[in-house]
Design a protein around this motif. Structure first.
Motif, PDB file in Angstrom:
ATOM      1  N   GLN A  16       0.822  -1.205   0.000  1.00 33.21           N
ATOM      2  CA  GLN A  16       0.000   0.000   0.000  1.00 33.21           C
ATOM      3  C   GLN A  16       0.860   1.262   0.000  1.00 33.21           C
ATOM      4  O   GLN A  16       0.505   2.272  -0.614  1.00 33.21           O
ATOM      5  N   GLU A 321      -9.803  -9.598  -8.648  1.00 36.03           N
ATOM      6  CA  GLU A 321      -9.331  -8.498  -7.796  1.00 36.03           C
ATOM      7  C   GLU A 321      -8.449  -7.540  -8.594  1.00 36.03           C
ATOM      8  O   GLU A 321      -8.557  -6.313  -8.464  1.00 36.03           O
ATOM      9  N   ARG A 325      -8.899  -3.360  -9.464  1.00 39.56           N
ATOM     10  CA  ARG A 325      -7.844  -2.358  -9.336  1.00 39.56           C
ATOM     11  C   ARG A 325      -7.545  -1.697 -10.682  1.00 39.56           C
ATOM     12  O   ARG A 325      -7.279  -0.503 -10.764  1.00 39.56           O
ATOM     13  N   LYS A 328     -10.167   0.952 -11.365  1.00 35.38           N
ATOM     14  CA  LYS A 328      -9.994   2.084 -10.459  1.00 35.38           C
ATOM     15  C   LYS A 328      -8.848   2.973 -10.956  1.00 35.38           C
ATOM     16  O   LYS A 328      -8.962   4.210 -10.985  1.00 35.38           O
ATOM     17  N   ARG A 352     -16.536  -5.013  -9.947  1.00 33.69           N
ATOM     18  CA  ARG A 352     -16.872  -5.196  -8.534  1.00 33.69           C
ATOM     19  C   ARG A 352     -17.978  -6.237  -8.365  1.00 33.69           C
ATOM     20  O   ARG A 352     -17.917  -7.089  -7.478  1.00 33.69           O
ATOM     21  N   ARG A 365     -14.096 -14.641   0.308  1.00 31.83           N
ATOM     22  CA  ARG A 365     -14.405 -13.286   0.781  1.00 31.83           C
ATOM     23  C   ARG A 365     -13.541 -12.298   0.007  1.00 31.83           C
ATOM     24  O   ARG A 365     -12.469 -12.640  -0.490  1.00 31.83           O
ATOM     25  N   VAL A 366     -14.029 -11.086  -0.101  1.00 29.16           N
ATOM     26  CA  VAL A 366     -13.290 -10.041  -0.807  1.00 29.16           C
ATOM     27  C   VAL A 366     -12.339  -9.375   0.173  1.00 29.16           C
ATOM     28  O   VAL A 366     -12.763  -8.847   1.200  1.00 29.16           O
ATOM     29  N   ASP A 367     -11.051  -9.422  -0.131  1.00 26.39           N
ATOM     30  CA  ASP A 367     -10.024  -8.803   0.701  1.00 26.39           C
ATOM     31  C   ASP A 367      -9.852  -7.361   0.238  1.00 26.39           C
ATOM     32  O   ASP A 367      -9.357  -7.101  -0.853  1.00 26.39           O
ATOM     33  N   SER A 368     -10.261  -6.414   1.069  1.00 28.96           N
ATOM     34  CA  SER A 368     -10.231  -5.008   0.664  1.00 28.96           C
ATOM     35  C   SER A 368      -8.811  -4.542   0.321  1.00 28.96           C
ATOM     36  O   SER A 368      -8.629  -3.671  -0.533  1.00 28.96           O
ATOM     37  N   VAL A 371      -7.949  -4.990  -3.392  1.00 31.60           N
ATOM     38  CA  VAL A 371      -8.667  -4.217  -4.406  1.00 31.60           C
ATOM     39  C   VAL A 371      -8.519  -2.715  -4.187  1.00 31.60           C
ATOM     40  O   VAL A 371      -9.086  -1.915  -4.922  1.00 31.60           O
ATOM     41  N   SER A 372      -7.739  -2.339  -3.170  1.00 26.15           N
ATOM     42  CA  SER A 372      -7.610  -0.915  -2.862  1.00 26.15           C
ATOM     43  C   SER A 372      -6.631  -0.238  -3.812  1.00 26.15           C
ATOM     44  O   SER A 372      -5.649  -0.836  -4.250  1.00 26.15           O
ATOM     45  N   ARG A 378     -13.863   7.473  -0.900  1.00 27.08           N
ATOM     46  CA  ARG A 378     -15.333   7.510  -0.961  1.00 27.08           C
ATOM     47  C   ARG A 378     -15.834   8.473  -2.027  1.00 27.08           C
ATOM     48  O   ARG A 378     -16.810   8.202  -2.725  1.00 27.08           O
TER      49      ARG A 378
END
Length: 585
Positions: A16, A321, A325, A328, A352, A365-368, A371-372, A378
């Motif tokens: 990140q 995933e 990205r 985005k 998404r 499950r979607v791992d945030s 995909v960040s 927001r």
């Protein structure tokens, strides 16, 4: 030893950090390309190109310098945390057998190994990022030249050329170059470098501890979803220093069997396996039974009518995933360049949804963290979501009255001649349309249904049911050439979304829409198909329809809006026919 779950999440903070760098570079590049249409004369172009390239190089160098200190601090912190965790788990085994290893913090030898591992990992990463300025500016120059050529030859206008340039870099911008010449994004390189550095360093610490404690035997960890070459040795026991037979059991050589010490083996590139000390003479049982290992590698997860292993499903989810990205980043790049972000917003919404549906269907499950994208917060999510909603099919957004499927509707379905299918295939297509209407008759009237076939009319998917609230059914990505058929409850012509998907998915050879009244619209790619031009036409269609949607209803009533929209869509189809498509109605 470090559990696979720890290794899976451990690089996230470092990744990140460098995603921020990648994002800033990409937006800087996009802003510069967005100014390209202000340059006209060739002489001015050459000067401008040189100035922009040098300015970009300086910006990248300054940005990398800004993050250098953060980079080393982050790597050393991750390594210390991982080493402490690994040695606590490893030493617990020795304590269990009343052995007393030297405390990790008091062992000069182990701390020297840790420091060497940190230096090596930092050095590897520094060497990679040292290539970034040249890699980025090289890609920037090549992209500018390609865009200028498109414009100067008259093949594309400035707006289209700039958008294609920005989108291509948003998708594939290389930022580091390996010694082998291979290029990668910073995000991918960061995850690989840290995961590999941490696992190799903790492995060396454990080997050093085993030497200190006189341990000759090891057991590898195991996890669901292991790559096939690693699944062969996970959860098994080995002997360090050569294969041996001991107490009636054969122990293969540790390094030879697992590839420990190599990039492709245990603790190598992106590997989440590790190992721990075992003492066969003390009678402790293996952590993993053969039954458990078979279960880990079993094809027991169903998706689209087929069974997959946990590893295969994990790779399919990683692909989705990455796709989130991707859109985005494209949205942010187009926004920075001052371009229309509608296409990216629509694709992001679909990506998404695809990820969420896949995770739900396969029990994941979607791992945030995966995909960040930095700076996509927001506010950006809200604007992208609004753009996608505004761009949904004109017909569904106006809630046009859907028509029921009747027996007469099904009888109305006719075969039609096309290049993609022979006479037998055309009859099979007619039957597939009839069957699809039967499926649609069992759904709420406003729900679309679809199905994908290969070009020999072999089904590639089960029936695809659209959202319950109405709206377009989404075809899954399929690499092989295929035919996508779907229903239109309101019996309308293709929507702008249909034509966009057809243009931007090179694998779709034939697209059909069968109305609830049995009437069929079809569009087909021929051998003369011009992909880039058709994509440009479909993008312009989006813009034109959006302009209609923005007009207040009191100025443009629904009925008139629909007439205008259909006229624009038909004009676009007429234009597409000049570049290698056939249209049937």
């Amino acid at each position: 030893m470090l559990p696979p779950s720890y290794l899976d999440q451990m690089p996230d903070a470092f990744v990140q950090l460098w995603q921020q760098v990648e994002d800033e570079i990409l937006q800087d590049v996009a802003r510069r390309i967005g100014k390209m249409d202000k340059v006209t004369a060739t002489a001015n172009w050459q000067l401008w190109r040189y100035q922009q390239t040098e300015a970009l190089r300086n910006d990248v160098v300054k940005l990398l310098a800004k993050y250098t200190g953060k980079n080393e601090t982050a790597i050393r912190r991750l390594l210390l945390q991982a080493a402490t965790e690994a040695m606590e788990r490893e030493d617990a085994i020795y304590y269990h057998y009343d052995m007393e290893p030297t405390p990790f913090e008091e062992s000069a030898a182990l701390n020297n190994l840790l420091d060497a591992g940190a230096r090596q990992t930092c050095g590897t990463w520094q060497n990679l990022t040292a290539t970034t300025a040249n890699t980025v500016t090289g890609a920037f120059e090549r992209t500018l030249d390609a865009a200028w050529l498109k414009v100067s030859t008259g093949a594309f206008d400035y707006k289209t050329a700039v958008k294609q340039a920005v989108d291509s870099l948003a998708d594939e911008m290389p930022m580091v170059t390996y010694p082998s010449g291979h290029k990668d994004s910073i995000e991918v390189a960061a995850r690989r470098a840290v995961l590999t550095g941490v696992n190799q360093t903790t492995g060396k610490l454990q080997v050093a501890r085993m030497d200190e404690m006189g341990c000759e035997f090891v057991e590898t960890t195991a996890h669901g979803g292991a790559r096939p070459s690693h699944a062969e040795w996970q959860g098994r026991r080995f002997h360090r220093g050569g294969a041996v037979d001991y107490k009636g059991r054969h122990y293969p050589d540790f390094e030879a069997a697992t590839g420990y010490g190599t990039g492709a083996g245990l603790c190598g590139w992106n590997c989440r396996h590790t190992f721990f000390a075992v003492f066969p003479e003390l009678g402790d049982p293996p952590q993993w039974t053969q039954e458990q290992l078979r279960e880990l590698n079993a094809r027991n997860i169903e998706w689209n009518g087929k069974k997959y292993t946990a590893y295969e499903i994990s790779q399919m989810q990683r692909t989705r995933e990455r796709n989130v990205r991707r859109w985005k980043k494209r949205y942010l790049a187009e926004d920075a360049a001052g371009l229309d972000t509608t296409d990216a917003a629509v694709r992001l919404r679909a990506a998404r949804q695809s990820l969420a549906e896949f995770a739900q269907a396969t029990g994941g499950r979607v791992d945030s963290a995966r995909v960040s994208v930095p700076k996509f917060g927001r506010s950006e999510a809200s604007r992208a979501n609004w753009a996608a909603k505004k761009n949904s099919s004109v017909y569904s957004s106006l809630n046009m009255e859907p028509k029921p499927v009747t027996m007469q509707s099904i009888a109305n379905v006719k075969a039609f001649s096309c290049d993609t299918l022979d006479a037998a295939g055309q009859q099979q297509l007619k039957n597939a349309h009839k069957r699809l209407l039967m499926v649609a008759s069992k759904q709420p009237e406003n729900v679309e249904v679809g199905r994908v076939f290969d070009i020999k009319m072999k089904p590639l998917t089960k029936d695809i049911i659209g959202p319950a609230r109405g709206g377009s059914v989404k075809p899954p990505k399929t690499a092989v050439p295929h035919i996508f058929i779907h229903t239109h409850p309101d019996c309308s012509i293709f929507s702008q979304g249909d034509l966009y998907n057809f243009a931007h998915d090179d694998s779709i050879k034939l697209l059909t829409a069968v109305g609830h009244n049995g009437h069929i619209y079809a569009i087909e790619k021929t051998s003369e198909y011009d992909s880039n031009t058709i994509k440009a036409i479909s993008s312009r269609l989006f813009t034109k329809v959006n302009a209609l949607s923005d007009i207040p209803r009191e100025q443009l009533p629904d009925e008139q809006l629909l007439q205008e929209a259909e006229s624009i869509i038909r004009d676009s189809i007429k234009e597409m026919k000049k570049y290698g498509i056939r249209f049937y109605e």
